[in-house]
Write a protein that holds these residues in place. Structure first.
Motif, PDB file in Angstrom:
ATOM      1  N   LEU A  71       0.829  -1.205   0.000  1.00 36.99           N
ATOM      2  CA  LEU A  71       0.000   0.000   0.000  1.00 36.99           C
ATOM      3  C   LEU A  71       0.859   1.249   0.000  1.00 36.99           C
ATOM      4  O   LEU A  71       1.666   1.456   0.907  1.00 36.99           O
ATOM      5  N   ASN A  72       0.696   2.060  -1.033  1.00 41.20           N
ATOM      6  CA  ASN A  72       1.244   3.402  -1.062  1.00 41.20           C
ATOM      7  C   ASN A  72       0.037   4.330  -1.114  1.00 41.20           C
ATOM      8  O   ASN A  72      -0.529   4.565  -2.171  1.00 41.20           O
ATOM      9  N   THR A  77      -1.677   8.877   3.491  1.00 40.13           N
ATOM     10  CA  THR A  77      -0.865   8.311   4.575  1.00 40.13           C
ATOM     11  C   THR A  77      -0.880   9.234   5.778  1.00 40.13           C
ATOM     12  O   THR A  77      -0.954   8.775   6.919  1.00 40.13           O
ATOM     13  N   VAL A  87      -6.579  -0.851   7.436  1.00 32.61           N
ATOM     14  CA  VAL A  87      -5.403  -1.721   7.500  1.00 32.61           C
ATOM     15  C   VAL A  87      -5.436  -2.530   8.790  1.00 32.61           C
ATOM     16  O   VAL A  87      -5.154  -3.729   8.790  1.00 32.61           O
ATOM     17  N   GLU A  96       3.539  -0.977   3.992  1.00 28.36           N
ATOM     18  CA  GLU A  96       3.405   0.425   3.573  1.00 28.36           C
ATOM     19  C   GLU A  96       4.668   0.807   2.811  1.00 28.36           C
ATOM     20  O   GLU A  96       5.780   0.554   3.283  1.00 28.36           O
ATOM     21  N   HIS A  98       6.661   3.907   0.284  1.00 26.49           N
ATOM     22  CA  HIS A  98       6.740   5.268  -0.256  1.00 26.49           C
ATOM     23  C   HIS A  98       7.942   5.345  -1.174  1.00 26.49           C
ATOM     24  O   HIS A  98       9.014   4.818  -0.851  1.00 26.49           O
ATOM     25  N   SER A 112       2.377   9.063   9.878  1.00 23.54           N
ATOM     26  CA  SER A 112       1.638   8.075   9.104  1.00 23.54           C
ATOM     27  C   SER A 112       0.570   7.458   9.981  1.00 23.54           C
ATOM     28  O   SER A 112       0.854   6.998  11.089  1.00 23.54           O
ATOM     29  N   ILE A 114      -0.941   4.854   8.825  1.00 19.40           N
ATOM     30  CA  ILE A 114      -0.895   3.471   8.369  1.00 19.40           C
ATOM     31  C   ILE A 114       0.169   2.675   9.119  1.00 19.40           C
ATOM     32  O   ILE A 114      -0.047   1.527   9.514  1.00 19.40           O
ATOM     33  N   SER A 115       1.330   3.280   9.336  1.00 20.15           N
ATOM     34  CA  SER A 115       2.483   2.583   9.923  1.00 20.15           C
ATOM     35  C   SER A 115       2.182   1.779  11.180  1.00 20.15           C
ATOM     36  O   SER A 115       2.651   0.642  11.291  1.00 20.15           O
ATOM     37  N   ALA A 118       0.663  -1.497   9.986  1.00 21.35           N
ATOM     38  CA  ALA A 118       1.308  -2.221   8.896  1.00 21.35           C
ATOM     39  C   ALA A 118       2.306  -3.233   9.449  1.00 21.35           C
ATOM     40  O   ALA A 118       2.848  -3.064  10.543  1.00 21.35           O
ATOM     41  N   VAL A 121       7.327  -1.026   6.927  1.00 22.36           N
ATOM     42  CA  VAL A 121       7.328   0.205   6.143  1.00 22.36           C
ATOM     43  C   VAL A 121       8.629   0.272   5.355  1.00 22.36           C
ATOM     44  O   VAL A 121       9.707   0.049   5.914  1.00 22.36           O
TER      45      VAL A 121
END
Length: 141
Positions: A71-72, A77, A87, A96, A98, A112, A114-115, A118, A121
Motif C-alpha cells: 500500500l502506497n 498516509t 489496514v 506500507e 513510499h 503516518s 498506516i504505519s 502495517a 514500512v
C-alpha cells in the motif's frame, strides 16, 4: 502461487509525469511489468484510486483472502484515519511503501496513520520500494 495486491493512492497515476526529480520518469504500469517479470510465481493485482473511500473498499475486498498488500496511500498516509483503521481491520499483512523518503520532505509527511497497523514500512528507495515489499511478503511465514 501467492496473490499480492498493490494499492496506490492519490496522484500515483501520474508517475512518470509528476515531479520526476522526486518520483522518477517511469509510469507505474511500466514498472509493474518489471515486477511481474521478476516475480513470475506471484499474481499481482494492481489498483489505483485518488478517492479515499475507494482505497478503503479495496482493502476490505482483498484484506481477508490475499497473501499480501503493498500500500502506497500517497498523501492519505498523513491524513486518513480511515485508511489506517482499514489496514488494522484486515487480516492480510500490509507493507506500507513510499517512493520518496518522506522524512526528508515537509514535516507533515513525517506522520503516518498506516504505519502503526502495517507489518512493515519501506521508504525512500524509489520504485524499488515495491520490489523490497514483494521480497518481504515472499519471505513471510
Amino acid at each position: 502461487m501467492k496473490t499480492i495486491a498493490i494499492i496506490n493512492g492519490p496522484n500515483l497515476n501520474l508517475l512518470g509525469k509528476r515531479e520526476p526529480e522526486v518520483y522518477g520518469n517511469q509510469s507505474f504500469e511500466t514498472y509493474l511489468e518489471t515486477l511481474r517479470n521478476k516475480f513470475k510465481s506471484i499474481e499481482f493485482i494492481y489498483y489505483q484510486s485518488n478517492i479515499e473511500g475507494e482505497i478503503i473498499n479495496k482493502l476490505h475486498e482483498v484484506g481477508f483472502s490475499y497473501d499480501g498488500v503493498i500500500l502506497n496511500a500517497g498523501a492519505y498516509t498523513h491524513t486518513s484515519v480511515g485508511i489506517g483503521d482499514a489496514v488494522k481491520a484486515i487480516s492480510t499483512p500490509v507493507i506500507e511503501v513510499h517512493i520518496s523518503n518522506t522524512f526528508s520532505r515537509e514535516s507533515f509527511r513525517h506522520q503516518s496513520y498506516i504505519s502503526p497497523n502495517a507489518k512493515g514500512v519501506i521508504i525512500g528507495f524509489g520504485l524499488q520500494s515495491y520490489d523490497l515489499a514483494v521480497q518481504s511478503l515472499i519471505q513471510a511465514k
